[in-house]
Design an enzyme around this catalytic site. Sequence first.
Site, short mmCIF file in Angstrom:
data_model
loop_
_atom_site.label_atom_id
_atom_site.label_comp_id
_atom_site.label_asym_id
_atom_site.label_seq_id
_atom_site.Cartn_x
_atom_site.Cartn_y
_atom_site.Cartn_z
N ARG A 1 0.65 7.34 5.60
CA ARG A 1 2.32 6.78 4.78
C ARG A 1 1.89 7.02 2.89
O ARG A 1 2.40 8.30 2.09
CB ARG A 1 3.18 5.36 4.29
CG ARG A 1 4.21 5.72 3.72
CD ARG A 1 4.16 5.82 2.39
NE ARG A 1 3.56 4.31 1.83
CZ ARG A 1 3.36 3.63 0.79
NH1 ARG A 1 3.68 4.71 -0.54
NH2 ARG A 1 2.99 2.51 0.22
N ASP A 2 1.27 5.67 2.05
CA ASP A 2 0.46 5.59 1.21
C ASP A 2 -0.37 7.03 0.79
O ASP A 2 -0.64 8.03 -0.40
CB ASP A 2 0.01 4.44 0.94
CG ASP A 2 -0.17 4.30 -0.76
OD1 ASP A 2 0.23 5.07 -1.36
OD2 ASP A 2 -0.56 3.38 -1.45
N HIS B 1 -0.37 -5.48 -1.35
CA HIS B 1 -1.01 -4.03 -1.25
C HIS B 1 -1.78 -3.70 -2.56
O HIS B 1 -1.36 -3.71 -3.68
CB HIS B 1 -0.38 -3.11 -1.14
CG HIS B 1 -0.13 -2.11 -1.24
ND1 HIS B 1 -0.04 -0.96 -0.50
CD2 HIS B 1 -0.42 -1.03 -2.07
CE1 HIS B 1 -0.45 0.13 -0.70
NE2 HIS B 1 -0.61 0.46 -2.07
N CYS C 1 -0.71 5.91 -6.03
CA CYS C 1 1.08 6.02 -6.13
C CYS C 1 1.15 7.59 -7.41
O CYS C 1 0.20 7.80 -8.55
CB CYS C 1 2.05 4.92 -6.84
SG CYS C 1 3.41 5.42 -7.43
#
Lengths: 309, 309
Positions: free
Chosen positions: A11-12, A208, A241
């Site tokens: 995902r990340d 996280h 991100c």
Amino acid sequence: MDVLVSEVGPRDGLQSIRRIMPLEAKKAWIAAEAAAGVREIEVGSFVPASVLPQLADTAEVVAFAKTIPGLEVAVLVPNARGAEAAIRAGADKLTLPLSVSETHSLANLRRTHVQVLDEAKRIADMIRDLPEGERPHFEGSLSTVFGCTLEGAIPDAQVARLAESLMAAGCDEVGLSDTTGYADPSAVKRLIALVRGVVGEKGLTGIHLHNTRGLGLANVLAALESGLTTVDSSLGGIGGCPFAPGASGNIVTEDLVFMLQAMGLKTGIDLEALLKVRSILEEALPGEPLYGFTPDAGLPLNFVPEEVR
Amino acid sequence: MDVLVSEVGPRDGLQSIRRIMPLEAKKAWIAAEAAAGVREIEVGSFVPASVLPQLADTAEVVAFAKTIPGLEVAVLVPNARGAEAAIRAGADKLTLPLSVSETHSLANLRRTHVQVLDEAKRIADMIRDLPEGERPHFEGSLSTVFGCTLEGAIPDAQVARLAESLMAAGCDEVGLSDTTGYADPSAVKRLIALVRGVVGEKGLTGIHLHNTRGLGLANVLAALESGLTTVDSSLGGIGGCPFAPGASGNIVTEDLVFMLQAMGLKTGIDLEALLKVRSILEEALPGEPLYGFTPDAGLPLNFVPEEVR
């Protein structure tokens, strides 16, 4: 002590790589990591395909991951609509990010705090109506909690209030997320104490962290010393991100597992097998930079890896 | 709490790079780091030029470094002959490495434990005869203390015995050195407790850690939590041990100082100025890989660096 290493690469990691990993490669990656003993994997995100085409096949990935016995299949959901899709797909765990920086919340999710908390409430209501045994675990993740690239430091009172609000909205627990790579060991300890003071020990078990400034594993150590037991990381350290400029670099799963096992902590992971999974990424993402020191240096002479049943 | 960051790049960094840095560049590097507030620099090693031609100008480097007010000028010495040269050059601190792995000791210094301890005694005697005010500080560094690439783990009893022997030989203190990058936070805490149990708190204040498997800063955190106050590191992370295959990668000074300052610890270092010193290495060692995350990511928004007088 047992530590749950939660792999977030699919995902990340993948969301911050422009290239789209083919579904078959994702399946191979997830299957190989689960076979190596990784018990929780965040396999995707239920966001519109127009926003993150890399994760457009998340429902299929969840369906595949659910066929692996014993694997906790986690997904990120940005809102109630995403949660609906996640529940339909059969995910075991939903994570809703709430940026404690409202500026970042607007940039990332295009929602105010009140709007995100409203989504949290709708998701909790949705889950509550499910038959027992089908209810996924629901985590509200306090992101940019160690500071924001747009706002800088976030006041403690705001973090505490939002943690409380997420629990009041119906989350099973909250998590801490160093979205921007601003955390340091003292801040990790301080924020865990702050948030646990509001939500209790069971209300906060996971973190996280990013390795943006090289402090990732030092921050993990601080979190473990503060009693947390779940740590996110990404194979090959891929990810970050995309909405927080300069904030790249997840903690490398390989280095994390090496550290935990060297410390004598139990992960349930076969480290030699985990190191081999890296080749799947190398093949599926040729030329993409992979991070990590342990894969290059190898294991120490006579290192006794954790015995995995 | 004050932490002494001891820069070892001009010694440990340069000795593992084939290229020879010109004397003028070494001077510029040392002057710039001292100007940024670094209070101790290991500027070279008194080994035969045939072994390490990169450090053949150590006497001249020491002479230059001694002109910088307030700077503790440290050097490595492999034996009494090297110590004699170091004393003649005017070094403030001599570090004699003693590999707790005798196999590594033979490979690295070509001496048995007994022979190294005999050198330590000769050095201590030499220092004792100097007029007060001219006596350098004398440290015996327990290297490969977290394990050896040739022998694997070293028994605690052997480490304790050698720490005691170094103090008995006349060292002012001992240090711990993770020559091979095998350390983990638990081992760091365990060995500090073990060695301090033998030599007392004042007999062990410093540690030399590598980042070979990415655990460097986590190990620093463990050392600080155990009460150590001196941490070695290398600008740009250059260096390692050329005699321990696969064991490369010093802790990056830039990331270390960022971590310490983020934690609110005092280093006396102007972090912005320190980050600029990197350009001297880039110019003097073109193409040589430099490490570190903070130099790439920059400082967090609104980060308040330590105020340096």
